[in-house]
Scaffold this active site. Structure first.
Site: not given
Length: 205
Positions: A110, A121, A135
């Protein structure tokens, strides 16, 4: 009022080691303090340990990610109609806290995946460990007239580059398998932590 800290931090082999147990209301302040302490002790880099961290508050994930990411999208929420709600870096970046290694495992979930995915990224951090839980959805609870409730998935999360987290998880840059036994973490038997130190040593030597 009992405050249970979510951060365990120390100087480890010249690096600031920050183990974050969850993303709570005070977590961003605790991480900020740990980063500042590391900087004051001339830490050569940061090891952010998100293993076994099941997540928590979205705001905490955005705020903590923003200590490392100067600008841009941290995460985007997409609803069932395709409407996008990007969450941006707050502009509270802390200088002098790189290089960064993030430790993840199969129980990193999460909000932890939001932070680790964003740092990966933007190529600000190298992820070390095993693939995360996967999740990446927002669930709302709606009260019913009979006293019951419905828990319905309303949105999903994607990373800044558009990667869907749900059921896919985040793949680390360097895979180091290890037993999920919590007693191994931050001990001489912790192969993933040793790998993070070795990686940072290679960058800073």
């Amino acid at each position: 009022i009992i405050h249970v800290p979510t951060v365990h931090a120390k100087l480890e082999n010249g690096y600031e080691y920050i183990r974050l147990s969850d993303f709570g209301e005070t977590s961003a302040d605790e991480v900020r303090k740990a980063l500042a302490d590391g900087r004051s002790h001339s830490a050569k880099g940061v090891i952010l340990d998100l293993r076994d961290n099941g997540g928590g508050l979205l705001d905490a994930a955005v705020n903590i990610s923003s200590f490392f990411i100067p600008h841009g999208v941290i995460v985007t929420e997409i609803d069932r109609y395709g409407n996008r709600d990007p969450q941006y870096a707050t502009g509270n970046v802390l200088q002098g806290v790189t290089p960064v290694a993030v430790l993840v495992n199969q129980y990193t979930a999460s909000a932890s995946e939001i932070t680790s995915g964003a740092l990966q990224d933007y190529k600000i951090a190298t992820l070390i460990g095993t693939k995360t839980f996967g999740k990446g959805v927002v669930q709302g609870i709606f009260s019913m007239p009979n006293g019951g409730a419905l828990k319905i998935t309303t949105e999903r999360y994607v990373t800044p580059s558009g990667r869907d987290i749900q059921h896919k998880g985040i793949q680390p840059n360097i895979i180091v398998t290890q037993s999920p036994d919590v007693d191994i973490i931050d001990t001489p038997r912790d192969k993933q932590l040793s790998a993070a130190k070795a990686f940072l040593n290679h960058l800073t030597r």
